[in-house]
Motif scaffolding. Structure first.
Motif, PDB file in Angstrom:
ATOM      1  N   THR A 169       0.833  -1.212   0.000  1.00 52.16           N
ATOM      2  CA  THR A 169       0.000   0.000   0.000  1.00 52.16           C
ATOM      3  C   THR A 169       0.863   1.255   0.000  1.00 52.16           C
ATOM      4  OG1 THR A 169      -0.163  -0.096   2.409  1.00 52.16           O
ATOM      5  CG2 THR A 169      -1.941  -1.113   1.156  1.00 52.16           C
ATOM      6  N   GLU A 170       1.975   1.209   0.731  1.00 53.85           N
ATOM      7  CA  GLU A 170       2.867   2.367   0.774  1.00 53.85           C
ATOM      8  C   GLU A 170       3.517   2.599  -0.598  1.00 53.85           C
ATOM      9  OE1 GLU A 170       2.794  -0.014   3.025  1.00 53.85           O
ATOM     10  OE2 GLU A 170       2.563   0.946   4.992  1.00 53.85           O
ATOM     11  N   MET A 171       3.862   1.507  -1.281  1.00 46.20           N
ATOM     12  CA  MET A 171       4.459   1.640  -2.608  1.00 46.20           C
ATOM     13  C   MET A 171       3.469   2.259  -3.592  1.00 46.20           C
ATOM     14  SD  MET A 171       6.652  -1.895  -2.695  1.00 46.20           S
ATOM     15  CE  MET A 171       7.078  -1.868  -4.408  1.00 46.20           C
ATOM     16  N   ALA A 172       2.216   1.899  -3.475  1.00 46.62           N
ATOM     17  CA  ALA A 172       1.194   2.487  -4.342  1.00 46.62           C
ATOM     18  C   ALA A 172       1.048   3.973  -4.060  1.00 46.62           C
ATOM     19  CB  ALA A 172      -0.134   1.763  -4.146  1.00 46.62           C
ATOM     20  N   SER A 173       1.103   4.354  -2.788  1.00 53.01           N
ATOM     21  CA  SER A 173       0.997   5.766  -2.423  1.00 53.01           C
ATOM     22  C   SER A 173       2.203   6.556  -2.927  1.00 53.01           C
ATOM     23  CB  SER A 173       0.897   5.916  -0.907  1.00 53.01           C
ATOM     24  OG  SER A 173      -0.248   5.294  -0.417  1.00 53.01           O
ATOM     25  N   ARG A 194      10.556  14.946  -0.113  1.00 54.87           N
ATOM     26  CA  ARG A 194       9.222  15.513  -0.301  1.00 54.87           C
ATOM     27  C   ARG A 194       8.137  14.444  -0.269  1.00 54.87           C
ATOM     28  NH1 ARG A 194       9.506  19.885  -5.168  1.00 54.87           N
ATOM     29  NH2 ARG A 194       9.689  21.737  -3.864  1.00 54.87           N
ATOM     30  N   ILE A 195       8.442  13.289  -0.834  1.00 53.04           N
ATOM     31  CA  ILE A 195       7.469  12.196  -0.804  1.00 53.04           C
ATOM     32  C   ILE A 195       7.256  11.730   0.625  1.00 53.04           C
ATOM     33  CG2 ILE A 195       7.101   9.780  -1.444  1.00 53.04           C
ATOM     34  CD1 ILE A 195       8.165  10.459  -4.194  1.00 53.04           C
ATOM     35  N   ARG A 196       8.304  11.694   1.426  1.00 50.78           N
ATOM     36  CA  ARG A 196       8.162  11.308   2.822  1.00 50.78           C
ATOM     37  C   ARG A 196       7.259  12.293   3.556  1.00 50.78           C
ATOM     38  NH1 ARG A 196      10.091  13.003   7.434  1.00 50.78           N
ATOM     39  NH2 ARG A 196      10.050  11.585   9.191  1.00 50.78           N
ATOM     40  N   TYR A 197       7.442  13.582   3.316  1.00 49.37           N
ATOM     41  CA  TYR A 197       6.592  14.577   3.967  1.00 49.37           C
ATOM     42  C   TYR A 197       5.155  14.487   3.482  1.00 49.37           C
ATOM     43  CZ  TYR A 197      10.836  16.627   5.869  1.00 49.37           C
ATOM     44  OH  TYR A 197      12.012  16.811   6.550  1.00 49.37           O
ATOM     45  N   ALA A 198       4.965  14.223   2.209  1.00 51.49           N
ATOM     46  CA  ALA A 198       3.603  14.068   1.677  1.00 51.49           C
ATOM     47  C   ALA A 198       2.922  12.840   2.291  1.00 51.49           C
ATOM     48  CB  ALA A 198       3.649  13.946   0.157  1.00 51.49           C
ATOM     49  N   LEU A 199       3.670  11.760   2.441  1.00 52.47           N
ATOM     50  CA  LEU A 199       3.123  10.573   3.095  1.00 52.47           C
ATOM     51  C   LEU A 199       2.788  10.868   4.556  1.00 52.47           C
ATOM     52  CD1 LEU A 199       5.513   7.809   1.727  1.00 52.47           C
ATOM     53  CD2 LEU A 199       3.098   8.053   1.206  1.00 52.47           C
ATOM     54  N   HIS A 200       3.657  11.625   5.205  1.00 52.66           N
ATOM     55  CA  HIS A 200       3.430  11.991   6.607  1.00 52.66           C
ATOM     56  C   HIS A 200       2.137  12.795   6.753  1.00 52.66           C
ATOM     57  CE1 HIS A 200       4.706  12.628  10.724  1.00 52.66           C
ATOM     58  NE2 HIS A 200       4.396  13.906  10.586  1.00 52.66           N
ATOM     59  N   ARG A 201       1.898  13.706   5.800  1.00 60.22           N
ATOM     60  CA  ARG A 201       0.652  14.493   5.824  1.00 60.22           C
ATOM     61  C   ARG A 201      -0.569  13.607   5.618  1.00 60.22           C
ATOM     62  NH1 ARG A 201       3.725  18.283   2.730  1.00 60.22           N
ATOM     63  NH2 ARG A 201       2.846  17.392   0.844  1.00 60.22           N
ATOM     64  N   ASP A 202      -0.396  12.518   4.861  1.00 61.15           N
ATOM     65  CA  ASP A 202      -1.503  11.588   4.615  1.00 61.15           C
ATOM     66  C   ASP A 202      -1.681  10.572   5.742  1.00 61.15           C
ATOM     67  OD1 ASP A 202      -1.939  12.884   2.239  1.00 61.15           O
ATOM     68  OD2 ASP A 202      -0.872  11.394   1.019  1.00 61.15           O
ATOM     69  N   GLY A 203      -0.808  10.627   6.747  1.00 58.51           N
ATOM     70  CA  GLY A 203      -0.932   9.718   7.879  1.00 58.51           C
ATOM     71  C   GLY A 203      -0.123   8.438   7.754  1.00 58.51           C
ATOM     72  N   ILE A 204       0.759   8.370   6.762  1.00 55.07           N
ATOM     73  CA  ILE A 204       1.623   7.199   6.588  1.00 55.07           C
ATOM     74  C   ILE A 204       3.016   7.595   7.066  1.00 55.07           C
ATOM     75  CG2 ILE A 204       2.595   5.557   4.948  1.00 55.07           C
ATOM     76  CD1 ILE A 204       0.180   6.163   3.145  1.00 55.07           C
TER      77      ILE A 204
END
Length: 93
Positions: A41-45, A61-71
């Motif tokens: 699921t994380e790879m898809a995100s 930036r992808i890490r921060y975007a994932l963090h904003r999405d709750g991952i």
């Protein structure tokens, strides 16, 4: 795997003996092939975010975007998953 293809015609014991593979390794590999990808699921995100921003987002930036999405993932995990997916951001001059 060749053993998988030939196991209906020959005994597994004889096939493994002929290629010199221990039985435990064979069954471990069979089990590993059946298990799902741990970060599917994380790879898809990650892929979705990367393509949404047209390949301009790197692992930070992808890490921060994932963090904003709750991952919540470590930056090294994001790097590894991006490398596994073959995603590399464009570098601005």
């Amino acid at each position: 795997m060749t053993v998988q293809a030939l196991k209906h015609q020959h005994k597994i014991q004889h096939l493994l003996q002929s290629i010199g593979l221990p039985k435990s390794v064979y069954y471990y590999q069979c089990k590993a092939l059946k298990s799902p990808e741990p970060y599917a699921t994380e790879m898809a995100s990650i892929e979705k975010i990367f393509h949404k921003h047209k390949g301009r987002y790197g692992y930070r930036r992808i890490r921060y975007a994932l963090h904003r999405d709750g991952i919540h993932l470590n930056h090294k995990t994001v790097q590894r998953l991006m490398a596994k997916l073959g995603l590399k951001s464009t570098v601005r001059p």
